[in-house]
Every structure is written in structure tokens, then in C-alpha cells.
Enzyme design. Structure first.
Site, mmCIF file in Angstrom:
data_model
loop_
_atom_site.group_PDB
_atom_site.id
_atom_site.type_symbol
_atom_site.label_atom_id
_atom_site.label_comp_id
_atom_site.label_asym_id
_atom_site.label_seq_id
_atom_site.Cartn_x
_atom_site.Cartn_y
_atom_site.Cartn_z
ATOM 1 N N ASP A 77 48.943 93.522 10.782
ATOM 2 C CA ASP A 77 50.510 92.961 10.467
ATOM 3 C C ASP A 77 50.752 91.915 11.325
ATOM 4 O OD1 ASP A 77 50.800 94.628 8.123
ATOM 5 O OD2 ASP A 77 52.231 95.839 9.078
ATOM 6 N N ASP A 118 48.216 100.386 0.191
ATOM 7 C CA ASP A 118 48.555 100.418 1.798
ATOM 8 C C ASP A 118 48.805 102.101 2.200
ATOM 9 O OD1 ASP A 118 49.785 99.722 4.318
ATOM 10 O OD2 ASP A 118 51.202 98.668 3.508
HETATM 11 C C1 DGJ Z 1 52.496 97.530 5.915
HETATM 12 C C2 DGJ Z 1 51.727 96.396 5.603
HETATM 13 O O1 DGJ Z 1 50.562 96.101 6.620
HETATM 14 C C3 DGJ Z 1 52.420 95.094 5.333
HETATM 15 O O2 DGJ Z 1 51.480 93.997 5.070
HETATM 16 C C4 DGJ Z 1 53.144 95.319 4.193
HETATM 17 O O3 DGJ Z 1 52.571 95.536 2.708
HETATM 18 C C5 DGJ Z 1 54.494 96.487 4.329
HETATM 19 N N1 DGJ Z 1 53.497 97.414 4.637
HETATM 20 C C6 DGJ Z 1 55.159 96.775 3.302
HETATM 21 O O4 DGJ Z 1 55.886 97.644 3.250
#
Ligand code: DGJ
Length: 702
Positions: free
Chosen positions: A525, A456
């Protein structure tokens, strides 16, 4: 076979791919004049096609919109692909041809055109690569400081300029968006002047993705000429499409954003990322399929693999992960057919919220008293692979790492260190930082038998300085990205079973560059199935569904509050790489058994979805949206009808990509291919809102 041909009399080069051709000429003055990009033709035809030069009116440049890599200098007023400044202040470049070379390697041919400045020690190499199995042409550039004197400043180093034929009505397509609203398709007239799409964020960005498609306003999903270009880069970038008064259209693109400046020291070279191009005469659908084929054949590290059904803990347990609750979720996930269990954020240091501990990558001793190993083993014993979330490029100021190494973050002297999501960016251009990141990742993966990491990256760059840099600090914009690629590559080599998901707060890092080092992408997300149809449609305009990670989460959706039936949520996620992101411990027995049945269906069709050819049957129709995948003797149709109006006719969905002479069996009934292509497949939506259907078509063997 791809081929590269040369006409020495005119110094013209012709590159051919299975269906297309591309030609340009090296002028005696060193200019690279573009001649042709379109349907396949012969060298004599290309010479004839490029014979006539566009007329030049007063105040115009004879070169603007005609060159393979326009450098600043001379009578040129368009967007330069190359801008440099020599030590004496001279900014113009004047090329001399400096040779060419070709080579062939299996199903690929490569052409290298070398130029050098007539007075200064600057050389450039333009590279072209064509393949025998797709029509994408890869291009990139290497700049070389050939001297031993003063450094050369580089203000712009694009990978290529793509020149299009002068047609009226030019239209441009691309995707824009934001966090949780990525990749929304835009299509509009190409404005006169310049249209710049860019990221100044150090990442690819949620806001615009590095590709454009251009057509003359008449192309459709199934017909018409489309020329498209895409950049293989995961940091800041810029693509500018220019349209002159006489409809000369060209697109230049590369890494870096406006204002960035790099130094080329004596003996040093700078190679740009690939900026690839694709021509098709068969519409936007064919353009997407052309890119998917290229990405599968030449970009992805393991395209032959079929991605497992995963579970991810983020929406289920947020930051509250511990061995016990993850184990319970893992058992529930295994019971419905999940194959890969991924623990998201919250497992390390003192990370119980987003304000601390990024950088402290050891398991939280209260949550995982014996480390991750017991959970990883339990997950393996349940027959699943084990995955973990990491965010290696980031640090919270409230962390042991930052207290020990405050100088490791991007920062300028006398300037704030602005936080975003309470975090700062670690400078991966610093070798010791990259080595540290590789070290703990390597140890974590090896010690816990980790099969999968979700990498990430949750904030853009700001105050991107490096006060004690040994050389050119601004190179960090490039070197940070290269370090990310290099760490991923090293981990893959040393842990051959490791698979990687690219994520940057959802779809902030989806591009051809990261795809060469990862296996799938978390594209948003936003897991609301209705929103997702649009986000997935935009993403799949360039990137293959087999890389498109999609979860089924809880209802109501945590972001939008929308309530959507489980079947519809599944049918949307089954259009890519299916995953589960809901809290299975709260699902009813009925929901779990429906989920288990739908996962079984997905496993039956996923080879077609992940490796097949994608057809957008009813792209974003307000009534019914449908996509179809075809591989071998099987086709799969997914259709969604979110909000039917009473009395609307239930039209059959016309299919594509089938053999008209064959018959196809759908739920025990045979349909002639020709009928499915012309009249369509009857729809069978349940009554009410959020109707969806999945149809499997098997060719009837004679
Ligand atoms: C952003 C990601 O896109 C989410 O799926 C998740 O992993 C969060 N970060 C966790 O902080």
C-alpha cells in the site's frame, strides 16, 4: 532433458535439471540420506560425492542435517520435518522403504518415494519433480493413514528438508517487513542453531516472505553458488534453517505454524504444498532469474499475456466512490491510455467507511442506482476493461451478513471475537461459507461483465476456532486457504476472461501458492516511489516483475508526504506492471500529457519488462539504483538517482545480459555490446533531486 536415474545396488536416486543435479539414497533402515545438490554431474560421480559421511562426535546425531525429511524419532535432535503421535502415545517414526515410482510427462519427470512405518499405519510419499526448461526442483509430501483404527495426530508436516553441503561462512538472505514496508532484503551470517521464519497469521504475511537464499558468504549478484528454497503456500507457514556446530546446514519448511495440530483419520491423507529449491553457481541475480523463469513456465496461469495499464480508484476517491465520479475518472484514465479501470473499496452495501458492510456484496443503491452495469458498460465503451475490488473472506460485525450468520466467522466459545480494521474472518473451511462466497462472486462477475477482480484480505486470523466443526477444526488453517484457491480456480474456469490481482492490505499475500491462481500482485500500500524502489527490489528477488503491480499516485504522497516528480514516479512504477492510482481529475494538463507520453513509452517497452530477464545493475546503491530487462533483441534500463551529492562523478552504468559481439542502438547512437558490458551506458539524469532515466537498447541487425 531432465532425468531421474537410479542405482539399484545402493538405492541411490539422481535427479538432473538442465544445469544442476540432486541425489539421495534410501538406506536399508528407511532413512533418506541426502548426497548432493549442486552443479550437474553423473550418477557415478554422485555416488562418489556421497560416499563419505560426516563424522559424529559424542552427544551428536548421525542423522541431523543429512536427511530428506527428518521425522521425529531415534537419535535425532534437529528440527523434525515430520512429527506425529499415534493413539498409544508413541511419537517416534521408524520407516521402512515401501517402493518408488517414476513417470515422465512432456518436459517433466516425477519421482515418488514411498515409506511406511514399521509398526503403525502411517505411510508417506515424498514427491520430486524436475523440468526440462528450468533448474527448480519441486518437492512435497503426502501422509496417509493406512489403517482403520485410531486417528494419528500430526504436529508437523513439512513439505521437504533441503540439505546443503558443509561450508564455512554460511549466509542467509530473505525479506522481512510490515504493512506498507514489505519485502526489505536482509542478508547476514546464518546463526549457529536455528533461524525460523514464520507466519502465524493465516496469510503469507507482510512480515516475512516464505523463501530463503543461502550462500557461503562469498556469492555476489553476478557470481557464486546460491541455494534457495520457496514455499507455495498462502496461509500460516514455517521455514527453519539449521546450522550445526560442524556446519551441517539444512532447511525444512511447510505449512502451519508451531502449535498447530492436525488429525489424520483412518483412510485419510494430507498433501503438503510444494516447497521448491533452486541451485545456481552464478550468484543472486541468476537465482532471481531462475525463479522468475520457473514461475512463468510452471506457476502463473497466463504467463504469456501482457498485463494492461490499470487505473485504481483507492487513493483517488477512497471510500467515496459513485457512478458519477468513477465515470469522470474513467474518461480521464482512458484519455491518457489506461486499459483497465478498477473501482476499489466502497461500492457495496452501506460501505462509506471501514467500519461496516463487508459481507453485503450488492452495489450501494445511492451510489450506483442502477447497479454496476451502467459504469461497467461505460468503461467498456471507453475501450477499457472493467475491474472491481472485493474482500470475500471478511465481514464487518456491522453488516447484514454477520447479523444473519454470526457463526460463520472464526471464533472460539468463551473467547472474544477480536476485531482488526473493524472486521472478522469468515471461515472458508465451512463449505456453506465457501459456497456463498463463490455464489455472489460468480453472479457479480457474470452480471456485470467484470474482467478483473482485486481480491483483498485485510486482517490476519485470530481466535481461529470452529466450535461445531464436523471433524478436526484445526484443519481450517489449511482448508481456508485451499477454499480460496478453489474459488479462484472455479471463477477462472467459468469466466475465462477473468484476471485476478492478489492483495492483502498490500503485500500480505505474495507467494508461489497464490500465484498459481492469480495474474498479478499488489505488493504494497506504500506508493511512495522512493520507498517503493526498495520494496520492489525485495519482491523481485523471487517473483517476476510481470506480476508486480505498481501505481503512480499523487504528490505529496498520502502516506509519507514526500514530493516526487511525476517522471520519477512513473519510472519507478514502469519497473513492473504500470498502473495509475492518483486522482487524475486534479492533475494539470501538463501532468496529464506527460503521463500520457510516459504510458505510451511503457506500452512500447512493457513486453521486455514483463516477460524479459531482470538484471539488478546497481542494487540499492545509495547514489544510483538501476535495473535492466532483456528480451530478444531489446533491453530496457531504468535508473534512479534520488539525491545526488554535488561533485559526485556521473559514472556510466555497466549493463548485463547483452551480446558482447553485437551493437545496440540507444537514441540513435550505436554502442558495441562489449563496451556496454565493460564500460557501461552513459547516464543522462536531469539535474537536481529525483533524477531518473529510461533507456531502450535495440540490437543493431547486421
Ligand atoms: C487494502 C488494499 O491494499 C488497498 O489497496 C485498498 O484496496 C484497501 N484495502 C481498501 O480497503
Amino acid at each position: 532433458m531432465p532425468a531421474i536415474e537410479h542405482d539399484p545396488a545402493t538405492d541411490t536416486w539422481l535427479l538432473t535439471t538442465p544445469e544442476t543435479a540432486y541425489a539421495f539414497r534410501v538406506e536399508p533402515g528407511g532413512e533418506l540420506r541426502h548426497l548432493y545438490w549442486g552443479a550437474r554431474l553423473t550418477l557415478p560421480q554422485a555416488l562418489a560425492a556421497g560416499r563419505d559421511r560426516p563424522p559424529v562426535f559424542g552427544f551428536d546425531s548421525p542423522w541431523d542435517g543429512t536427511e530428506e525429511l527428518p521425522a521425529e524419532g531415534g537419535l535425532r535432535f534437529g528440527v523434525p520435518s515430520l512429527q506425529v503421535r499415534f493413539a498409544d502415545g508413541t511419537r517416534a517414526v521408524e520407516w521402512l522403504p515401501d517402493g518408488a515410482a517414476t513417470d515422465e510427462d512432456g518436459g517433466q519427470c516425477r519421482l515418488e518415494i514411498r515409506l511406511r512405518d514399521r509398526s503403525y499405519p502411517l505411510g508417506t510419499v515424498l514427491e520430486y519433480r524436475v523440468f526440462d526448461d528450468c533448474d527448480v526442483i519441486e518437492r512435497r509430501v503426502t501422509l496417509v493413514h493406512l489403517g482403520d483404527g485410531e486417528p494419528i495426530e500430526v504436529y508437523r508436516a513439512d513439505s521437504a528438508a533441503w540439505v546443503l553441503p558443509p561450508l564455512a561462512g554460511y549466509r542467509v538472505s530473505y525479506t522481512t517487513g510490515r504493512w506498507s514496508g514489505e519485502t526489505r532484503l536482509r542478508r547476514h551470517e546464518l546463526p549457529a542453531g536455528e533461524l525460523t521464519l514464520t507466519s502465524r497469521r493465516g496469510i503469507t504475511s507482510h512480515h516475512v516472505n516464505p523463501w530463503v537464499m543461502l550462500d557461503d558468504g562469498t556469492a555476489a549478484e553476478t557470481a557464486g553458488e546460491v541455494r534457495s528454497v520457496a514455499l507455495a503456500w498462502s496461509g500460516s507457514w514455517r521455514i527453519t534453517a539449521s546450522r550445526t556446530a560442524d556446519d551441517r546446514v539444512s532447511v525444512t519448511g511447510g505449512f502451519g505454524h508451531d502449535g498447530a495440530r492436525w488429525t489424520l483419520a483412518p483412510g485419510e491423507s494430507l498433501t503438503t504444498p510444494v516447497f521448491a529449491g533452486l541451485y545456481t553457481s552464478a550468484g543472486f541475480g541468476a537465482a532471481s532469474r531462475g525463479w522468475h523463469a520457473y514461475i512463468r513456465a510452471h506457476v502463473l496461469p497466463r504467463p504469456e499475456e501482457t498485463r494492461p495499464v490499470l487505473f485504481n480508484s483507492w487513493e483517488a476517491t477512497g471510500f467515496d466512490v459513485c457512478e458519477q465520479n468513477q465515470l469522470e475518472l474513467a474518461k480521464a484514465a482512458a484519455a491518457i491510455g489506461v486499459e483497465l479501470f478498477v473501482v476499489d473499496d466502497g461500492w457495496f452495501g452501506t460501505r462509506t467507511h471501514d467500519g461496516r458492510a463487508l459481507g453485503d456484496w450488492t452495489p450501494n443503491p445511492e451510489r450506483f442506482p442502477h447497479g454496476l452495469r451502467p459504469l461497467a458498460s461505460a468503461v467498456h465503451d471507453l475501450g477499457m476493461k472493467f475491474g472491481i475490488w472485493v474482500e470475500p473472506e471478511m465481514v464487518n460485525p456491522d453488516s447484514e451478513l454477520y447479523r444473519a450468520h454470526p457463526d460463520w466467522v472464526l471464533h472460539f466459545p468463551n473467547r472474544r471475537r477480536t476485531e482488526s480494521r473493524n472486521q472478522l474472518v469468515l471461515n472458508f473451511a465451512r463449505p456453506e461459507v465457501a459456497a456463498w462466497a463463490h455464489g455472489w462472486l460468480d453472479e457479480l462477475i457474470g452480471a456485470n461483465d467484470i474482467d478483473f477482480i482485486k481480491w483483498d484480505m485485510n486482517r490476519p486470523f485470530s481466535e481461529a476456532g470452529w466450535p461445531d466443526a464436523p471433524g478436526d477444526a484445526e484443519r481450517l488453517w489449511i482448508d481456508h486457504v485451499r477454499a480460496v484457491y478453489a474459488i479462484m480456480e472455479r471463477l477462472r474456469t467459468d469466466h475465462p476472461g477473468l484476471r485476478i490481482e492478489s492483495c492483502s492490505g498490500g503485500g500480505g499475500r505474495a507467494d508461489l501458492g497464490i500465484m498459481a491462481h492469480t495474474d498479478q500482485t499488489w505488493i504494497s500500500d506504500n506508493t511512495d516511489a522512493l520507498d517503493r524502489i526498495m520494496i520492489q527490489d525485495g519482491y523481485a528477488h523471487l517473483y517476476p516483475p510481470g506480476t508486480m503491480s505498481a501505481w503512480v499516485t499523487d504528490s505529496p504522497n498520502n502516506l509519507t508526504g514526500r514530493r516526487i516528480p511525476l517522471r520519477f514516479r512513473f519510472h519507478v512504477a514502469m519497473a513492473g506492471v504500470l498502473g495509475i492510482g492518483g486522482n487524475l481529475l486534479n492533475w494539470t494538463d501538463a501532468e496529464l500529457s506527460e503521463a500520457s507520453a510516459l504510458i505510451a513509452v511503457y506500452k512500447d517497452v512493457r513486453k521486455v519488462v514483463q516477460h524479459g530477464s531482470l538484471y539488478r545493475l546497481a542494487p540499492l546503491d545509495p547514489e544510483v539504483t538501476a535495473v535492466q530487462y532483456v528480451a530478444g533483441n531489446r533491453a530496457v534500463v531504468l535508473a534512479w538517482r534520488p539525491a545526488p551529492r554535488y561533485g559526485q562523478p556521473a559514472r556510466p552504468i555497466r549493463l548485463a545480459g547483452l551480446d558482447p559481439a553485437s551493437s545496440y542502438r540507444v537514441e540513435g547512437r550505436d554502442y558495441p555490446g562489449i563496451a556496454l558490458l565493460t564500460r557501461g551506458l552513459p547516464t543522462d539524469f536531469p539535474a537536481g533531486d529525483y533524477g531518473s532515466m529510461l533507456a531502450i537498447l535495440d540490437k543493431v541487425q547486421k
